[in-house]
Design an enzyme around this catalytic site. Structure first.
Site, PDB file in Angstrom:
ATOM      1  N   GLY A 161       0.825  -1.201   0.000  1.00  0.00           N
ATOM      2  CA  GLY A 161       0.000   0.000   0.000  1.00  0.00           C
ATOM      3  C   GLY A 161       0.850   1.237   0.000  1.00  0.00           C
ATOM      4  O   GLY A 161       1.695   1.408   0.863  1.00  0.00           O
ATOM      5  N   THR A 162       0.646   2.090  -0.974  1.00  0.00           N
ATOM      6  CA  THR A 162       1.570   3.214  -1.150  1.00  0.00           C
ATOM      7  C   THR A 162       0.999   4.230  -2.104  1.00  0.00           C
ATOM      8  O   THR A 162       0.252   3.878  -2.998  1.00  0.00           O
ATOM      9  CB  THR A 162       2.889   2.734  -1.815  1.00  0.00           C
ATOM     10  OG1 THR A 162       3.554   1.869  -0.951  1.00  0.00           O
ATOM     11  CG2 THR A 162       3.787   3.878  -2.169  1.00  0.00           C
ATOM     12  N   THR A 163       1.382   5.486  -1.923  1.00  0.00           N
ATOM     13  CA  THR A 163       1.376   6.392  -3.059  1.00  0.00           C
ATOM     14  C   THR A 163       2.677   7.176  -3.047  1.00  0.00           C
ATOM     15  O   THR A 163       3.042   7.769  -2.032  1.00  0.00           O
ATOM     16  CB  THR A 163       0.178   7.365  -3.019  1.00  0.00           C
ATOM     17  OG1 THR A 163      -1.018   6.575  -3.011  1.00  0.00           O
ATOM     18  CG2 THR A 163       0.177   8.266  -4.231  1.00  0.00           C
TER      19      THR A 163
ATOM     20  N   SER B 146      -0.810   2.264  -5.027  1.00  0.00           N
ATOM     21  CA  SER B 146      -2.263   2.035  -5.087  1.00  0.00           C
ATOM     22  C   SER B 146      -3.051   3.318  -5.335  1.00  0.00           C
ATOM     23  O   SER B 146      -4.090   3.297  -5.985  1.00  0.00           O
ATOM     24  CB  SER B 146      -2.724   1.374  -3.781  1.00  0.00           C
ATOM     25  OG  SER B 146      -2.308   2.165  -2.679  1.00  0.00           O
TER      26      SER B 146
END
Lengths: 226, 280
Positions: B43-45, B179
């Protein structure tokens, strides 16, 4: 069956040591000295690209005299050892002492086993928060630690003697450079201009990587600063 | 000395590669292939934007495992040398490891060779490392980094993004990954301008992260309760520098306030429907 001429071990070792000393004494010297902020290396080296002083790891540096291709191999081997160890364990587990021991072992083994010893002499330096460790390693693997300064190479003895008269602990970078250059000039009996000097070192005020290298202008500025 | 120093062929082109070295001498230290599809943290931006004379890269702090938040203060931006950084997206464990090996790789090359790799060379090396992870990616442990750096030769900031198979693509203006990347990219596209300064680029990335967090549950927005804000780094001729947390907090608050004002201005609907439960 042809007979090999007999050479006693004493004679063989003496011959190898003489050979190595002779090779090393042909090269110019490098001086390593403890300063207020870390360690400074000064070498008379007319080449701007083929270095005698190098970064090994965060707080560890290396200086060498002798045969370039031989100490270049040792230098790269040291970087490999340090980077692998720091990657496998932790950056703080990489120490100058372990590196100096590895060099001493490799050079000692080569001196004993190989027909031609390494014509190389090294200094490994590590800066800690308060102090500096200087390890001096000879072609036969013998190792000593110094706490203030050490010269290696051609005129090491004379330079050590000259520096002994003038060296002060806790000099700043400029004072340390001028003191060293004065000692070199006195021994070599010629002037050392900035373009003939390789000056690098470790400074504990820098970030993680404490190695620095001065360019010709930087050296000239320090020499002129008063 | 030959065997004691593990001497290699002097014309061995991999002589200054750290990852080749570690794979050769200690294969167990190289991330292996997992036996099956394991639960893991992701999960990341990550966003990056080029500005006049440099590039800004920023990342949120949330890590998720499935639909749970597993970490709120994760670091996803890693400095890789004086003038470059990677933002990681995908499986946290292997991705952080990749950033670590890559940083060591660049430093190792620089020390052995006595000169830094070109920015192009760094991006290509990273691409081959991502490609090397393909067997793991096939099993679900995907790593997709975003690489940003200052190119000393052309004196500009540059951004490279990657696909799972190690494809390397240069983005001239901005990029986003992870994501929430889709929403962040739309936000960047709407606001990016040629000739922006560093501060404007910082605001732009914070704003894009806010938009991503607003839409994507796996991306964390500013956490005022715990005092956690995005990590924002600027890379230019002076090197890599992270913005202070206080400054990022202030800028994030301004972005949130501006959005709040705009969104609550939907009172026209409230005027039509005085009671919230009333049918339209």
């Amino acid at each position: 069956m042809p007979m090999m001429p007999y050479v006693s071990p004493e004679q063989a070792m003496k011959d190898k040591a003489d050979f190595a000393r002779k090779g090393i004494s042909r090269g110019r010297s490098v001086v390593a000295l403890t300063t207020a902020s870390g360690v400074l290396f000064v070498a008379e080296n007319p080449s701007a690209t083929l270095h005698k002083v190098s970064e090994i790891y965060d707080c560890i540096a290396f200086a060498a005299v002798g045969k370039y291709n031989e100490f270049e191999q040792l230098r790269v081997a040291g970087i490999r050892l340090a980077d692998v160890k720091g990657y496998q364990y932790s950056r703080q587990d990489v120490t100058g002492r372990a590196l100096a021991n590895a060099y001493a072992n490799a050079m000692g083994a080569t001196f004993t086993d190989s027909p031609k010893p390494l014509e190389v002499e090294l200094v490994v330096a590590e800066v800690a928060a308060e102090h500096v460790e200087l390890y001096h390693i000879l072609f036969d693997g013998s190792i000593t630690d110094e706490d203030s300064f050490v010269a290696i190479g051609g005129r090491a003895e004379a330079i050590n003697e000259a520096l002994g008269q003038t060296y002060q602990p806790d000099m700043d970078r400029a004072a340390a450079l001028r003191t060293t250059v004065a000692a070199l000039e006195q021994v070599e009996e010629r002037t050392m201009d900035a373009d003939r000097l390789e000056v690098a070192g470790l400074d504990r005020s820098l970030g993680r990587r404490k190695f620095f290298r001065l360019d010709e202008r930087g050296v000239a500025e320090l020499l002129d600063a008063e | 000395m030959t065997d004691r120093l593990a001497r290699t062929d002097p014309f061995d082109y991999s002589g200054s590669s750290f990852s080749d070295l570690i794979r050769r001498i200690s294969p167990l230290d190289w991330p292996g292939e997992p036996a099956g599809h394991l639960p893991h943290v992701e999960g990341t931006t990550i966003v990056a934007a080029v500005y006049e004379g440099g590039v800004v890269i920023a990342g949120d702090r949330r890590a998720t495992a499935g639909n749970l938040i597993s970490k709120r203060d994760m670091r996803k931006i890693f400095q890789t040398d004086r003038v470059s950084a990677v933002g990681i997206s995908g499986s946290a464990g292997p991705a952080i490891e990749l950033a670590k090996v890559f940083a060591t790789e660049l430093e190792h090359y620089e020390k052995v060779e006595g000169s830094e790799l070109s920015l192009e060379g760094k991006a290509n090396k990273l691409a081959s490392m991502v490609r090397g992870n393909l067997p793991m990616a096939m099993q679900g442990l995907v790593i997709v980094p975003l690489f940003a750096g200052y190119d000393r030769r052309s004196e500009v900031g540059r951004i490279f993004d990657f696909d799972v198979a190690g494809g390397r693509y240069e983005e001239r203006r901005f990029s986003a990954t992870g994501s929430g990347g889709l929403h962040a990219r739309a936000s960047l596209k709407a606001r990016w301008e040629r000739g922006m300064g560093a501060d404007e680029a910082v605001d732009l990335t914070i704003s894009a992260l806010w938009d991503a967090a607003d839409e994507d549950s796996a991306t964390g927005g500013p956490d005022t309760v715990r005092g956690l804000y995005p990590i924002v780094a600027q890379i230019d001729a002076d090197g890599y520098a992270e913005r202070e947390e206080d400054e990022v907090a202030e800028r994030a608050r301004q972005v949130a306030d501006a959005r709040g004002d705009r969104l609550s201005a939907g009172s026209a609907i409230a005027d039509r429907n005085p009671r919230p439960d009333a049918p339209a």
